[in-house]
Scaffold this motif. Structure first.
Motif, mmCIF file in Angstrom:
data_model
loop_
_atom_site.group_PDB
_atom_site.id
_atom_site.type_symbol
_atom_site.label_atom_id
_atom_site.label_comp_id
_atom_site.label_asym_id
_atom_site.label_seq_id
_atom_site.Cartn_x
_atom_site.Cartn_y
_atom_site.Cartn_z
ATOM 1 N N MET A 23 45.026 34.594 40.832
ATOM 2 C CA MET A 23 45.064 35.614 39.817
ATOM 3 C C MET A 23 45.665 36.875 40.439
ATOM 4 O O MET A 23 45.291 37.264 41.538
ATOM 5 C CB MET A 23 43.628 35.864 39.328
ATOM 6 C CG MET A 23 43.546 36.709 38.116
ATOM 7 S SD MET A 23 41.882 37.019 37.437
ATOM 8 C CE MET A 23 41.034 35.496 37.546
ATOM 9 N N GLU A 41 45.842 40.946 36.587
ATOM 10 C CA GLU A 41 44.985 40.020 35.837
ATOM 11 C C GLU A 41 43.524 40.196 36.226
ATOM 12 O O GLU A 41 42.645 40.172 35.356
ATOM 13 C CB GLU A 41 45.426 38.578 36.084
ATOM 14 C CG GLU A 41 46.761 38.247 35.465
ATOM 15 C CD GLU A 41 47.328 36.929 35.953
ATOM 16 O OE1 GLU A 41 48.054 36.289 35.165
ATOM 17 O OE2 GLU A 41 47.058 36.536 37.106
ATOM 18 N N SER A 42 43.263 40.397 37.502
ATOM 19 C CA SER A 42 41.886 40.638 37.944
ATOM 20 C C SER A 42 41.322 41.890 37.285
ATOM 21 O O SER A 42 40.169 41.907 36.840
ATOM 22 C CB SER A 42 41.820 40.797 39.466
ATOM 23 O OG SER A 42 42.161 39.606 40.108
ATOM 24 N N HIS A 74 35.067 42.354 43.740
ATOM 25 C CA HIS A 74 35.425 42.420 42.327
ATOM 26 C C HIS A 74 34.188 42.586 41.450
ATOM 27 O O HIS A 74 34.231 43.313 40.462
ATOM 28 C CB HIS A 74 36.156 41.151 41.887
ATOM 29 C CG HIS A 74 37.588 41.134 42.261
ATOM 30 N ND1 HIS A 74 38.302 39.970 42.361
ATOM 31 C CD2 HIS A 74 38.458 42.117 42.562
ATOM 32 C CE1 HIS A 74 39.544 40.243 42.701
ATOM 33 N NE2 HIS A 74 39.663 41.547 42.834
ATOM 34 N N THR A 128 32.560 33.545 41.755
ATOM 35 C CA THR A 128 33.680 34.031 42.556
ATOM 36 C C THR A 128 33.304 34.098 44.023
ATOM 37 O O THR A 128 32.125 34.143 44.366
ATOM 38 C CB THR A 128 34.126 35.437 42.081
ATOM 39 O OG1 THR A 128 35.280 35.839 42.826
ATOM 40 C CG2 THR A 128 33.030 36.457 42.263
ATOM 41 N N ASN A 165 34.945 36.545 45.651
ATOM 42 C CA ASN A 165 35.334 37.933 45.890
ATOM 43 C C ASN A 165 34.244 38.877 45.387
ATOM 44 O O ASN A 165 34.263 39.317 44.239
ATOM 45 C CB ASN A 165 36.670 38.241 45.235
ATOM 46 C CG ASN A 165 37.229 39.566 45.697
ATOM 47 O OD1 ASN A 165 36.486 40.477 46.036
ATOM 48 N ND2 ASN A 165 38.539 39.673 45.709
#
Length: 80
Positions: free
Chosen positions: A1, A5-6, A32, A27, A29
């Motif tokens: 992504m 988009e994120s 985020h 996720t 990440n």
């Protein structure tokens, strides 16, 4: 992504949250989701090993628990 988009996904999740709608975000990440999540559930080898609210855990602690699994969660929570 992509980064764009994120950002769009994070904005959408924030919008849902403001409307009182829960969402599950899977996720690797943490950066985020840390700012928008109320709660984190840590799994290791397909088993839930911990459940924490944002106010009770830092990103560094979550990363350590994800990498080390149950032993790190037990250490953090004081379980043996």
């Amino acid at each position: 992504m992509s980064v764009k988009e994120s950002g769009q996904v994070m904005a959408f999740v924030k919008e849902l949250r403001s409307e009182g709608i829960s969402s599950i975000f899977v996720t690797h990440n943490l950066y985020h989701v840390y700012s928008i999540a109320d709660r984190f559930v840590v799994f290791s080898l397909g088993e839930k090993v911990g459940d924490f609210t944002r106010k009770d855990v830092t990103i560094d602690q979550l990363e350590h628990m994800i990498v080390e699994g149950r032993s790190a969660v037990d250490e953090f929570t004081g379980r043996s």
